[in-house]
Design a protein around this motif. Structure first.
Motif, PDB file in Angstrom:
ATOM      1  N   LEU A 135       0.862  -1.152  -0.131  1.00 52.07           N
ATOM      2  CA  LEU A 135      -0.160  -0.078  -0.161  1.00 52.07           C
ATOM      3  C   LEU A 135       0.807   1.055  -0.037  1.00 52.07           C
ATOM      4  O   LEU A 135       0.511   2.264  -0.833  1.00 52.07           O
ATOM      5  N   LEU A 136       1.836   1.167   0.796  1.00 51.51           N
ATOM      6  CA  LEU A 136       2.780   2.555   0.748  1.00 51.51           C
ATOM      7  C   LEU A 136       3.760   2.651  -0.409  1.00 51.51           C
ATOM      8  O   LEU A 136       3.839   3.727  -0.688  1.00 51.51           O
ATOM      9  N   ALA A 137       3.918   1.528  -1.084  1.00 49.82           N
ATOM     10  CA  ALA A 137       4.542   1.721  -2.460  1.00 49.82           C
ATOM     11  C   ALA A 137       3.578   1.821  -3.559  1.00 49.82           C
ATOM     12  O   ALA A 137       3.936   2.096  -4.670  1.00 49.82           O
ATOM     13  N   GLY A 138       2.391   1.871  -3.302  1.00 53.31           N
ATOM     14  CA  GLY A 138       1.306   2.264  -4.420  1.00 53.31           C
ATOM     15  C   GLY A 138       1.092   0.987  -4.994  1.00 53.31           C
ATOM     16  O   GLY A 138       0.342   1.041  -6.136  1.00 53.31           O
ATOM     17  N   ASN A 139       1.517  -0.201  -4.729  1.00 54.25           N
ATOM     18  CA  ASN A 139       1.278  -1.517  -5.453  1.00 54.25           C
ATOM     19  C   ASN A 139      -0.060  -2.100  -4.959  1.00 54.25           C
ATOM     20  O   ASN A 139       0.073  -3.189  -4.095  1.00 54.25           O
ATOM     21  N   ARG A 140      -1.186  -1.363  -5.032  1.00 55.94           N
ATOM     22  CA  ARG A 140      -2.598  -2.071  -4.874  1.00 55.94           C
ATOM     23  C   ARG A 140      -2.864  -3.336  -5.546  1.00 55.94           C
ATOM     24  O   ARG A 140      -3.397  -3.980  -4.800  1.00 55.94           O
ATOM     25  N   ALA A 141      -2.203  -3.693  -6.521  1.00 50.03           N
ATOM     26  CA  ALA A 141      -2.683  -4.714  -7.416  1.00 50.03           C
ATOM     27  C   ALA A 141      -2.225  -5.958  -6.731  1.00 50.03           C
ATOM     28  O   ALA A 141      -2.747  -6.947  -6.798  1.00 50.03           O
ATOM     29  N   ALA A 142      -0.912  -5.740  -5.748  1.00 56.78           N
ATOM     30  CA  ALA A 142      -0.736  -6.834  -5.239  1.00 56.78           C
ATOM     31  C   ALA A 142      -1.487  -7.411  -4.062  1.00 56.78           C
ATOM     32  O   ALA A 142      -1.792  -8.762  -3.907  1.00 56.78           O
ATOM     33  N   LEU A 143      -2.244  -6.652  -3.654  1.00 58.05           N
ATOM     34  CA  LEU A 143      -3.562  -6.963  -2.516  1.00 58.05           C
ATOM     35  C   LEU A 143      -4.658  -7.899  -3.228  1.00 58.05           C
ATOM     36  O   LEU A 143      -5.297  -8.475  -2.617  1.00 58.05           O
ATOM     37  N   LEU A 191      -7.570  -4.606   2.637  1.00 54.76           N
ATOM     38  CA  LEU A 191      -8.209  -4.961   1.094  1.00 54.76           C
ATOM     39  C   LEU A 191      -9.121  -3.970   0.800  1.00 54.76           C
ATOM     40  O   LEU A 191      -9.282  -3.398  -0.470  1.00 54.76           O
ATOM     41  N   ALA A 192      -9.966  -3.502   1.863  1.00 52.48           N
ATOM     42  CA  ALA A 192     -10.939  -2.390   1.447  1.00 52.48           C
ATOM     43  C   ALA A 192     -10.133  -1.017   1.000  1.00 52.48           C
ATOM     44  O   ALA A 192     -10.778  -0.397   0.181  1.00 52.48           O
ATOM     45  N   MET A 193      -8.950  -0.877   1.908  1.00 50.23           N
ATOM     46  CA  MET A 193      -8.359   0.503   1.354  1.00 50.23           C
ATOM     47  C   MET A 193      -7.822   0.388  -0.202  1.00 50.23           C
ATOM     48  O   MET A 193      -7.894   1.248  -0.736  1.00 50.23           O
ATOM     49  N   ALA A 194      -7.402  -0.843  -0.548  1.00 52.48           N
ATOM     50  CA  ALA A 194      -6.953  -1.248  -1.724  1.00 52.48           C
ATOM     51  C   ALA A 194      -8.029  -1.229  -2.928  1.00 52.48           C
ATOM     52  O   ALA A 194      -7.555  -1.217  -4.050  1.00 52.48           O
ATOM     53  N   GLY A 195      -9.179  -1.242  -2.437  1.00 50.64           N
ATOM     54  CA  GLY A 195     -10.201  -1.482  -3.313  1.00 50.64           C
ATOM     55  C   GLY A 195     -10.391  -2.916  -3.939  1.00 50.64           C
ATOM     56  O   GLY A 195     -11.028  -3.240  -4.901  1.00 50.64           O
ATOM     57  N   ALA A 196      -9.571  -3.886  -3.181  1.00 52.88           N
ATOM     58  CA  ALA A 196      -9.841  -5.259  -3.664  1.00 52.88           C
ATOM     59  C   ALA A 196     -11.016  -5.909  -2.957  1.00 52.88           C
ATOM     60  O   ALA A 196     -11.167  -7.057  -3.196  1.00 52.88           O
ATOM     61  N   MET A 197     -11.780  -5.067  -2.042  1.00 51.58           N
ATOM     62  CA  MET A 197     -12.784  -5.992  -1.509  1.00 51.58           C
ATOM     63  C   MET A 197     -14.036  -4.601  -1.464  1.00 51.58           C
ATOM     64  O   MET A 197     -13.806  -3.437  -1.136  1.00 51.58           O
ATOM     65  N   PRO A 198     -15.332  -4.920  -2.100  1.00 54.27           N
ATOM     66  CA  PRO A 198     -16.411  -4.259  -2.114  1.00 54.27           C
ATOM     67  C   PRO A 198     -16.671  -3.535  -0.799  1.00 54.27           C
ATOM     68  O   PRO A 198     -16.622  -3.878   0.111  1.00 54.27           O
ATOM     69  N   SER A 199     -17.345  -2.114  -0.895  1.00 53.62           N
ATOM     70  CA  SER A 199     -17.644  -1.538   0.392  1.00 53.62           C
ATOM     71  C   SER A 199     -18.561  -1.943   1.141  1.00 53.62           C
ATOM     72  O   SER A 199     -18.440  -1.992   2.308  1.00 53.62           O
TER      73      SER A 199
END
Length: 419
Positions: A135-143, A191-199
């Protein structure tokens, strides 16, 4: 075959009427296994003791094996009555047999189960730290490699099992489940922060976690009204029965069409069943079945977690690097440490959940990572060998404690209605 020795049977020492049951209380002839003999206590209670070397459960107070008893021949058609509920009611006047091997394994399994708190505390830390770095590296896709459905089922499973063990006042298991709820929720939050989980499911899970932790805390310390606790149990039963089919269906989307129908139908069925149970429309047997549903639903939710994660690994093998091998190993160790106690207490639900988590969530996910080149051959086979050795030791020691001829007999005794 006649018994070669006289068994020393005694009333629990904490009883007012503590008294040794020795030869004078036995019949004039030496009894044999399978024979039912009568003994009496100072309080005038008449009990029939069925001599058998196997004990299916232990006293909830002193943890010594309980000698199965029956009030009449009709209750012991096959030797023993069913003491599943009686064991909960037996108090200071229950009869026990002192068995050194049994009591040693009893104490050891209790210690081993308590030690499982350590890996469970550390369980999600590697995954949480890895998620934070991405998340800090901006690599949200990894989550996105961490399947949110698997985490959600594990979260709801832990929350329901927390209620199950809190009701039983199993302090060690309560701590383990509480740690599981909090740590998995941290991952869900990331996961919610990264957008990998619906709200929407995230908000619902957040409300359930907050409410569940508060209610279980008050209930554990007897600070909660019984009607409120029953309402909570009904809610988790309905919620679990509604979520489980929906999660199972959603796991295989897009191979299955997107639909809320499984959850809606399950919700309607669960709600109708609860209403019928609380309004007295169901038989006593059916009401007990409904009462045990929440525990089994929790176990099934927990068991689905590794399947959902393995399916995610299969669909997105390139994202396996986003999984923490350390977390998987800790999950396998933590659940593996619970297996001896679950087997010893003959709690089939606990045993099923712990074994499944160790084998599927732990070793199963490790296998999928190994297949896609995430870990080396030496590491994988070393872990596999250690797991096999541990399971073999568990069944060998349990069989020895219960005086069984085969380690596989322990599995047989787990089945409902077995000796």
């Amino acid at each position: 075959m006649a018994s070669a020795m006289v068994l020393r049977l005694s009333i629990s020492s904490s009883s007012k009427y503590s008294k040794d049951v020795l030869g004078s209380n036995f019949s004039s002839t030496t009894p044999s296994f399978g024979q039912r003999i009568s003994t009496s206590t100072d309080c005038g209670t008449l009990r029939s003791i069925h001599l058998n070397p196997y004990f299916s459960s232990a006293c909830r107070k002193c943890r010594n094996p309980i000698v199965r008893t029956a009030a009449s021949d009709s209750e012991a058609k096959d030797g023993f009555p069913d003491l599943g509920e009686e064991n909960k009611q037996l108090g200071d006047d229950s009869l026990h047999v002192k068995n050194p091997s049994y009591t040693q394994w009893d104490a050891l399994t209790s210690t081993i189960a308590a030690s499982s708190t350590i890996p469970f505390v550390l369980l999600q830390l590697p995954q949480i730290m890895l998620n934070a770095q991405n998340l800090l590296a901006g690599n949200r896709a990894a989550l996105f490699a961490v399947g949110w459905l698997g985490q959600l089922t594990g979260l709801l499973g832990n929350l329901s099992l927390l209620s199950y063990f809190a009701k039983k006042r199993e302090s060690g298991a309560v701590v383990v489940q509480t740690v599981g709820v909090i740590s998995i929720y941290c991952v869900v939050f990331q996961l919610a922060m990264a957008g990998a989980m619906p709200s929407t499911p995230f908000i619902a899970a957040s409300v359930a976690v907050g409410l569940g932790l508060i209610l279980n805390f008050f209930n554990y310390y007897n600070l909660l009204n019984a009607s409120i606790w029953r309402l909570w149990e009904d809610c988790i039963t309905i919620g679990g029965l509604s979520v489980l089919p929906q999660v199972m269906w959603s796991t295989f989307v897009p191979y299955l069409p997107q639909s809320l129908l499984p959850g809606i139908l399950s919700f309607a069925l669960a709600l109708t069943t609860i209403i019928l149970a609380r309004s007295g429309k169901l038989s006593e047997k059916d009401v007990k079945l409904v009462g045990s549903t929440s525990g089994w639903t929790a176990t099934l939710l927990f068991m689905w977690m590794p399947i959902a994660q393995m399916w995610t690994n299969y669909l997105n093998p390139n994202n396996i690097r986003g999984l923490s091998v350390d977390s998987i190993i800790l999950a396998m160790i933590g659940n593996g440490l619970l297996i001896p106690r679950a087997l010893f207490t003959r709690d089939i639900m606990w045993f099923t959940g712990s074994s499944w988590a160790a084998l599927l969530y732990g070793w199963g996910n490790l296998l999928s990572i190994y297949i896609f080149g995430g870990i080396g051959k030496t590491y994988f086979f070393a872990v596999t060998s250690a797991l096999i050795l541990w399971l073999g030791t568990i069944f060998w020691r349990d069989a020895k404690a219960y005086g069984l001829n085969s380690p596989f007999s322990s599995l047989k005794q787990l089945m409902p209605g077995s000796v």
